[in-house]
Design a protein around this motif. Structure first.
Motif, PDB file in Angstrom:
ATOM      1  N   UNK A  50       0.831  -1.192   0.000  1.00 59.85           N
ATOM      2  CA  UNK A  50       0.000   0.000   0.000  1.00 59.85           C
ATOM      3  C   UNK A  50       0.864   1.239   0.000  1.00 59.85           C
ATOM      4  N   UNK A  51       0.197   2.393   0.083  1.00 60.74           N
ATOM      5  CA  UNK A  51       0.900   3.670   0.037  1.00 60.74           C
ATOM      6  C   UNK A  51       1.138   4.264   1.417  1.00 60.74           C
ATOM      7  N   UNK A  52       0.356   3.840   2.400  1.00 60.24           N
ATOM      8  CA  UNK A  52       0.418   4.436   3.730  1.00 60.24           C
ATOM      9  C   UNK A  52      -0.233   3.464   4.701  1.00 60.24           C
ATOM     10  N   UNK A  53      -0.157   3.756   5.967  1.00 57.63           N
ATOM     11  CA  UNK A  53      -0.845   2.936   6.963  1.00 57.63           C
ATOM     12  C   UNK A  53      -2.339   3.021   6.681  1.00 57.63           C
ATOM     13  N   UNK A  54      -2.948   1.861   6.497  1.00 58.63           N
ATOM     14  CA  UNK A  54      -4.362   1.815   6.123  1.00 58.63           C
ATOM     15  C   UNK A  54      -5.022   0.628   6.827  1.00 58.63           C
ATOM     16  N   UNK A  55      -6.229   0.847   7.331  1.00 62.00           N
ATOM     17  CA  UNK A  55      -6.978  -0.182   8.035  1.00 62.00           C
ATOM     18  C   UNK A  55      -7.263  -1.370   7.117  1.00 62.00           C
ATOM     19  N   UNK A  56      -7.120  -2.566   7.682  1.00 56.81           N
ATOM     20  CA  UNK A  56      -7.400  -3.785   6.934  1.00 56.81           C
ATOM     21  C   UNK A  56      -8.021  -4.820   7.862  1.00 56.81           C
ATOM     22  N   UNK A  57      -8.737  -5.756   7.263  1.00 52.27           N
ATOM     23  CA  UNK A  57      -9.309  -6.882   8.001  1.00 52.27           C
ATOM     24  C   UNK A  57      -8.834  -8.165   7.331  1.00 52.27           C
ATOM     25  N   UNK A  58      -8.768  -9.222   8.124  1.00 52.03           N
ATOM     26  CA  UNK A  58      -8.421 -10.538   7.584  1.00 52.03           C
ATOM     27  C   UNK A  58      -9.653 -11.412   7.749  1.00 52.03           C
ATOM     28  N   UNK A  59     -10.236 -11.781   6.618  1.00 48.33           N
ATOM     29  CA  UNK A  59     -11.464 -12.574   6.591  1.00 48.33           C
ATOM     30  C   UNK A  59     -11.160 -13.913   5.931  1.00 48.33           C
ATOM     31  N   UNK A  60     -11.417 -14.991   6.660  1.00 50.08           N
ATOM     32  CA  UNK A  60     -11.172 -16.335   6.143  1.00 50.08           C
ATOM     33  C   UNK A  60      -9.750 -16.481   5.594  1.00 50.08           C
ATOM     34  N   UNK A  61      -8.782 -15.895   6.297  1.00 52.70           N
ATOM     35  CA  UNK A  61      -7.381 -16.038   5.932  1.00 52.70           C
ATOM     36  C   UNK A  61      -6.868 -15.086   4.868  1.00 52.70           C
ATOM     37  N   UNK A  62      -7.734 -14.229   4.328  1.00 53.50           N
ATOM     38  CA  UNK A  62      -7.310 -13.279   3.293  1.00 53.50           C
ATOM     39  C   UNK A  62      -7.487 -11.851   3.808  1.00 53.50           C
TER      40      UNK A  62
END
Length: 113
Positions: A50-62
């Motif tokens: 990514x370009x910067x710190x950005x919120x992410x979630x891990x759903x079913x291993x992805x």
């Protein structure tokens, strides 16, 4: 000469008609309802590009970057327990569309037992 003009006009029409019916990229989506997932900074914790710190979630291993919520909506992302320094659990509702999570709700869960 009329035949040449007619052929030219017909060719232009055929090309533009073909362009309008060309298949479009399919939109892939999956609805997520009140699923418990990991949530953190995609770059810092999930090693996403990514370009910067950005919120992410891990759903079913992805892992998926999040739209609709900001990484700092839950406190300082760079604080001791912030998303750049720790992975948390959350209950999420939203939709995965084109490899991004469109968040309707993200509810952080307590780590206390």
């Amino acid at each position: 000469m009329k035949n040449l003009i007619f052929a030219l006009v017909l060719s232009i029409f055929a090309i533009s008609a073909n362009a309008q019916v060309a298949p479009k990229k399919a939109v892939t989506s999956k609805v997520i309802t009140k699923q418990v997932v990991d949530v953190a900074c995609g770059e810092c914790q999930f090693k996403m590009k990514g370009k910067d710190c950005e919120l992410a979630v891990k759903i079913d291993g992805k892992s998926y970057f999040v739209d609709g919520k900001n990484i700092d909506d839950f406190g300082d992302a760079h604080g001791e327990h912030g998303f750049c320094n720790a992975v948390s659990k959350a209950e999420v509702t939203g939709e995965i569309v084109n490899n991004r999570f469109k968040a309707k709700e993200i509810k952080l869960l307590s780590n206390k037992k």
